[in-house]
Design an enzyme around this catalytic site. Structure first.
Site, PDB file in Angstrom:
ATOM      1  N   ASP A  55       2.374  -6.429  11.811  1.00 27.10           N
ATOM      2  CA  ASP A  55       1.597  -5.383  11.128  1.00 27.10           C
ATOM      3  C   ASP A  55       2.177  -4.012  11.477  1.00 27.10           C
ATOM      4  O   ASP A  55       1.449  -3.061  11.775  1.00 27.10           O
ATOM      5  CB  ASP A  55       0.115  -5.463  11.482  1.00 27.10           C
ATOM      6  CG  ASP A  55      -0.762  -4.554  10.616  1.00 27.10           C
ATOM      7  OD1 ASP A  55      -0.264  -4.047   9.596  1.00 27.10           O
ATOM      8  OD2 ASP A  55      -1.938  -4.341  10.976  1.00 27.10           O
ATOM      9  N   GLY A  94      -3.302   2.332  13.266  1.00 27.60           N
ATOM     10  CA  GLY A  94      -2.000   1.689  13.161  1.00 27.60           C
ATOM     11  C   GLY A  94      -1.130   1.797  14.389  1.00 27.60           C
ATOM     12  O   GLY A  94      -1.228   2.740  15.172  1.00 27.60           O
ATOM     13  N   ASN A 121       0.853  -1.198   0.000  1.00 26.55           N
ATOM     14  CA  ASN A 121       0.000   0.000   0.000  1.00 26.55           C
ATOM     15  C   ASN A 121       0.888   1.246   0.000  1.00 26.55           C
ATOM     16  O   ASN A 121       1.113   1.899   1.009  1.00 26.55           O
ATOM     17  CB  ASN A 121      -0.994  -0.007   1.166  1.00 26.55           C
ATOM     18  CG  ASN A 121      -0.394  -0.362   2.494  1.00 26.55           C
ATOM     19  OD1 ASN A 121       0.711  -0.901   2.578  1.00 26.55           O
ATOM     20  ND2 ASN A 121      -1.105  -0.055   3.560  1.00 26.55           N
ATOM     21  N   ASP A 164      -3.425  -5.388   1.367  1.00 26.42           N
ATOM     22  CA  ASP A 164      -3.534  -5.091   2.792  1.00 26.42           C
ATOM     23  C   ASP A 164      -3.891  -3.625   3.037  1.00 26.42           C
ATOM     24  O   ASP A 164      -3.362  -2.725   2.391  1.00 26.42           O
ATOM     25  CB  ASP A 164      -2.244  -5.419   3.523  1.00 26.42           C
ATOM     26  CG  ASP A 164      -2.416  -5.270   5.018  1.00 26.42           C
ATOM     27  OD1 ASP A 164      -3.244  -5.991   5.594  1.00 26.42           O
ATOM     28  OD2 ASP A 164      -1.759  -4.396   5.601  1.00 26.42           O
TER      29      ASP A 164
END
Length: 433
Positions: free
Chosen positions: A306, A325, A95, A153
């Site tokens: 992640d 995030g 991304n 993702d």
């Protein structure tokens, strides 16, 4: 170049033993007792001083933000953060801007990863062009260019037809589909887990069915196509149950859990705190327990961070406007060792299997994931005895968005070695020559 590591413990795939290790030309050449007689032939001697030599960690799920978002992270800073956290191989999500959805852009990413990275960086390609619905990428061309797998993702594939076609294409080239499972319509404008905590704080919620509805769909499609279907950042008890049943039925599915979903839950969000905003969101305590149970019984195969760095401005204010995030590369091992191994929930060997051996085995990462003669010398030295504090000033990542900052933990990385070369070294690490 020959490097001799002495006076420590070595984490082999099934046990931890007291041994010395000799590295030669970037590979592990000898594992044995009392190799000090080879000191004179070594170019470098590293005294482990009773610490543990483990296989370099592997993270299947990181975001390095370059190109397009270099205010958050770069390949250089992200890979330095990986080395600081003990990771020697990471797999970078696509991304980015521009998106690596074609051979030309993908090859540029490989060059960037190679030139700026201090660890091994595997690169995902996208599933669709520009990560939006409408057109699949050329799976065969991107595999030929070096794609590690395919993922959108950050966004779920919203139609069954598009996911079905993608799975068929990925199966044809024998590469995995790594899925962010999220129904966008069900997620809506939610910023945390839907339920009484969100209601109390007056924040819009993300229901668990936004994950599980799409996961159930995908598991049926995976059974039909035979693709290696990997579920990113599982967060709900129902998801664990769906994956468990799919595995029992012979579906070729693997799954990961992130440390923040293992150790945090919605009850810890006591105010509108953007540091605890992540996607998928922190769920209920019973979901957290189900994730742990799934990890212990093999339903969930591995741990992945992640790692999602953001600027300070993006993680301040309200959860309504802050970015989703959390960073993870520099805190992951210590959090897992402190909260899983030290209380006796699992062994060090199990943890290293989840964070190194299994990712290598399940994703065919040759030469990685274990300490054995002939393997690439991707290694980490760990101080498991002394506590330390997670501090902002120690972080190599541009992103400081972690709720774990300030915590006292165990499992500090002393040194990280990639292909025989030291890429991170704590100041007090003992080396000679």
């Amino acid at each position: 170049m020959k490097t001799l590591l002495i006076n420590g413990y070595v984490a082999l795939p099934t046990e931890v033993i007291q041994a010395d290790v000799l590295l030669d030309a970037g590979k592990i050449s000898t594992i044995g007792q009392n190799l000090q007689d080879q000191i004179n032939g070594a170019d470098q001697v590293i005294d482990l001083a009773g610490q543990v030599l483990a296989p370099g960690l592997i993270d299947l799920h990181v975001h390095f933000r370059q190109p397009g978002f270099t205010d958050k992270e770069t390949v250089r800073t992200g890979s330095l953060a990986a080395a600081h956290g003990g990771f020697t191989t990471v797999c970078a999500m696509p991304n980015l801007e521009p998106v690596p959805d074609n051979v030309e852009q993908f090859k540029k990413m490989l060059v960037l990863n190679h030139d700026d990275g201090v660890v091994h960086i595997k690169q995902y390609a996208t599933i669709t062009m520009n990560r939006v619905a409408g057109q699949l990428v050329d799976f065969q061309e991107l595999k030929n260019a070096g794609a590690f797998g395919f993922s959108n993702d950050g966004s779920g594939i919203q139609t069954a037809k598009e996911m079905y076609d993608a799975m068929q294409a990925a199966q044809a080239v024998a590469l995995p589909i790594c899925a962010h499972v999220e129904d966008a319509a069900l997620k809506g404008n939610g910023v945390m887990n839907a339920g009484p905590v969100a209601d109390k704080l007056g924040l819009p919620g993300i229901p668990t069915i936004s994950e599980t509805a799409q996961l159930a769909r995908d598991l049926v499609l995976a059974a039909e196509t035979g693709v290696h279907y990997h579920v990113c950042h599982v967060s709900t008890a129902q998801s664990v149950d769906l994956i468990r049943r799919a595995k029992a039925a012979g579906v070729r599915v693997t799954a990961e859990v992130s440390p923040h979903h293992l150790f945090l839950d919605e009850t810890m969000i006591t105010y509108d705190n953007p540091m605890l905003k992540m996607n998928p969101p922190l769920r209920r305590p019973e979901d957290r327990q189900a994730l742990l149970n799934g990890l212990l019984d093999g339903t969930i195969d591995l741990i992945a961070t992640d790692h999602a760095p953001h600027t300070a401005a993006e993680k301040t204010g309200s959860m309504l406007t802050a970015a989703f995030g959390i960073t993870g590369l520099e805190t992951s091992f210590a959090e897992c060792y402190t909260h899983l191994v030290r209380p006796g929930i699992c062994t060090l060997t199990q943890l290293l299997q989840w964070m190194s051996l299994k990712p290598a085995q399940l994703f065919n990462l040759q030469g990685a994931g274990k300490i054995a003669v002939g393997q690439t010398a991707d290694l980490v030295i760990l101080n498991l005895a002394q506590p330390y504090e997670i501090k902002v000033e120690d972080m190599q990542s541009k992103g400081k968005n972690s709720p774990f900052i300030g915590e006292q933990v165990y499992g500090q990385v002393v040194m990280t070695i990639v292909a025989g070369k030291i890429v991170y070294q704590q100041h007090q690490a003992s080396t000679t020559r």
